[in-house]
Write a protein that holds these residues in place. Structure first.
Motif, PDB file in Angstrom:
ATOM      1  N   ARG A  84       0.741  -1.450   0.192  1.00 32.13           N
ATOM      2  CA  ARG A  84       0.080  -0.022  -0.161  1.00 32.13           C
ATOM      3  C   ARG A  84       0.921   1.251  -0.068  1.00 32.13           C
ATOM      4  O   ARG A  84       0.677   2.105  -0.655  1.00 32.13           O
ATOM      5  CB  ARG A  84      -0.897  -0.110   1.223  1.00 32.13           C
ATOM      6  N   LYS A  85       2.060   1.325   0.746  1.00 39.20           N
ATOM      7  CA  LYS A  85       2.622   2.540   0.825  1.00 39.20           C
ATOM      8  C   LYS A  85       3.552   2.597  -0.412  1.00 39.20           C
ATOM      9  O   LYS A  85       3.698   3.678  -0.836  1.00 39.20           O
ATOM     10  CB  LYS A  85       3.831   2.194   1.949  1.00 39.20           C
ATOM     11  N   ALA A  86       4.045   1.563  -1.330  1.00 42.46           N
ATOM     12  CA  ALA A  86       4.718   1.618  -2.314  1.00 42.46           C
ATOM     13  C   ALA A  86       3.739   2.202  -3.521  1.00 42.46           C
ATOM     14  O   ALA A  86       4.237   3.085  -4.239  1.00 42.46           O
ATOM     15  CB  ALA A  86       5.300   0.152  -2.751  1.00 42.46           C
ATOM     16  N   LYS A  87       2.633   1.753  -3.524  1.00 39.14           N
ATOM     17  CA  LYS A  87       1.433   2.367  -4.233  1.00 39.14           C
ATOM     18  C   LYS A  87       1.373   3.681  -4.120  1.00 39.14           C
ATOM     19  O   LYS A  87       1.145   4.482  -5.238  1.00 39.14           O
ATOM     20  CB  LYS A  87       0.163   1.490  -4.324  1.00 39.14           C
ATOM     21  N   TYR A  88       1.115   4.198  -2.687  1.00 38.41           N
ATOM     22  CA  TYR A  88       1.003   5.530  -2.593  1.00 38.41           C
ATOM     23  C   TYR A  88       2.227   6.355  -3.152  1.00 38.41           C
ATOM     24  O   TYR A  88       2.104   7.269  -3.622  1.00 38.41           O
ATOM     25  CB  TYR A  88       0.740   5.632  -1.021  1.00 38.41           C
ATOM     26  N   GLN A  89       3.227   5.845  -2.751  1.00 39.35           N
ATOM     27  CA  GLN A  89       4.632   6.711  -3.225  1.00 39.35           C
ATOM     28  C   GLN A  89       4.662   6.716  -4.764  1.00 39.35           C
ATOM     29  O   GLN A  89       5.146   7.772  -5.100  1.00 39.35           O
ATOM     30  CB  GLN A  89       5.601   6.189  -2.577  1.00 39.35           C
ATOM     31  N   ALA A  90       4.142   5.592  -5.433  1.00 34.00           N
ATOM     32  CA  ALA A  90       4.376   5.573  -6.841  1.00 34.00           C
ATOM     33  C   ALA A  90       3.341   6.803  -7.234  1.00 34.00           C
ATOM     34  O   ALA A  90       3.521   7.338  -8.347  1.00 34.00           O
ATOM     35  CB  ALA A  90       4.167   4.184  -7.492  1.00 34.00           C
ATOM     36  N   LYS A  91       2.285   6.868  -6.853  1.00 29.31           N
ATOM     37  CA  LYS A  91       1.126   7.677  -7.150  1.00 29.31           C
ATOM     38  C   LYS A  91       1.465   9.083  -7.152  1.00 29.31           C
ATOM     39  O   LYS A  91       1.406   9.852  -7.840  1.00 29.31           O
ATOM     40  CB  LYS A  91      -0.205   7.360  -6.391  1.00 29.31           C
ATOM     41  N   ARG A  92       2.181   9.167  -5.983  1.00 31.05           N
ATOM     42  CA  ARG A  92       2.749  10.834  -5.612  1.00 31.05           C
ATOM     43  C   ARG A  92       3.806  11.218  -6.582  1.00 31.05           C
ATOM     44  O   ARG A  92       3.969  12.311  -6.818  1.00 31.05           O
ATOM     45  CB  ARG A  92       3.275  10.737  -4.274  1.00 31.05           C
ATOM     46  N   GLN A  93       4.772  10.276  -6.948  1.00 33.11           N
ATOM     47  CA  GLN A  93       5.728  10.569  -7.885  1.00 33.11           C
ATOM     48  C   GLN A  93       5.045  10.853  -9.104  1.00 33.11           C
ATOM     49  O   GLN A  93       5.693  11.583 -10.014  1.00 33.11           O
ATOM     50  CB  GLN A  93       6.664   9.486  -7.805  1.00 33.11           C
ATOM     51  N   THR A  94       4.067  10.080  -9.617  1.00 30.89           N
ATOM     52  CA  THR A  94       3.573  10.503 -11.083  1.00 30.89           C
ATOM     53  C   THR A  94       2.959  11.603 -11.102  1.00 30.89           C
ATOM     54  O   THR A  94       2.747  12.349 -12.118  1.00 30.89           O
ATOM     55  CB  THR A  94       2.604   9.293 -11.525  1.00 30.89           C
ATOM     56  N   LYS A  95       2.157  12.171  -9.780  1.00 34.09           N
ATOM     57  CA  LYS A  95       1.750  13.609  -9.739  1.00 34.09           C
ATOM     58  C   LYS A  95       2.588  14.621  -9.953  1.00 34.09           C
ATOM     59  O   LYS A  95       2.322  15.756 -10.461  1.00 34.09           O
ATOM     60  CB  LYS A  95       0.707  13.609  -8.607  1.00 34.09           C
ATOM     61  N   GLY A  96       3.519  14.546  -9.244  1.00 31.79           N
ATOM     62  CA  GLY A  96       4.542  15.731  -8.831  1.00 31.79           C
ATOM     63  C   GLY A  96       5.748  15.422  -9.597  1.00 31.79           C
ATOM     64  O   GLY A  96       6.181  16.031 -10.388  1.00 31.79           O
TER      65      GLY A  96
END
Length: 145
Positions: free
Chosen positions: A133-145
């Protein structure tokens, strides 16, 4: 007579087909009117604890006793979070680090208590789910920013 029956059959089929309703589509931009976060805030602490316990029960195959213990653990955690929000109010930037450290301590305490409730295999699976879950969240944040 045959023509009359055929005509009546055709009319009834036509009427039945036109009587079926089609789903109304939401206007663009309105299909996500109720976000998960908004819905979560509408739930009582007990409902949120029930939901969390049922989710873990399903994913970790918990016993009835474990489900009840996990529910109580979540309820306590949710009530502590609500009390902390009320007590803290608006927080200045300097206080954010202290608040973050306090939350990390509470998370560690929660994990320790959860570890006592779950079996070793269940806790390992839980830890893996959290890491994913944490990895998915971090990947999502990196694609946004």
């Amino acid at each position: 007579m045959k023509k009359l029956l055929i005509l009546l059959a055709a009319c009834s089929i036509s009427a039945a087909a036109s009587a079926q309703t089609t789903p109304v589509k939401a206007a663009p931009g309105q299909h996500h009117q109720m976000h998960k976060k908004d819905h979560k805030q509408d739930l009582t602490p007990e409902q949120r604890a029930d939901r969390a316990a049922q989710k873990l029960t399903k994913s970790l195959n918990l016993s009835a006793a474990q489900t009840q213990q996990v529910r109580q653990l979540h309820l306590t955690r949710i009530q502590q979070q609500q009390a902390r929000k009320v007590a803290n109010g608006p927080v200045a930037n300097a206080d954010r680090k202290a608040r973050h450290q306090a939350m990390k301590g509470q998370k560690a305490q929660y994990d320790t208590q959860l570890k006592q409730i779950l079996s070793a295999d269940q806790y390992t699976k839980y830890a893996q789910m959290q890491a994913d879950r944490k990895a998915k969240y971090q990947a999502k944040r990196q694609t946004k920013g």
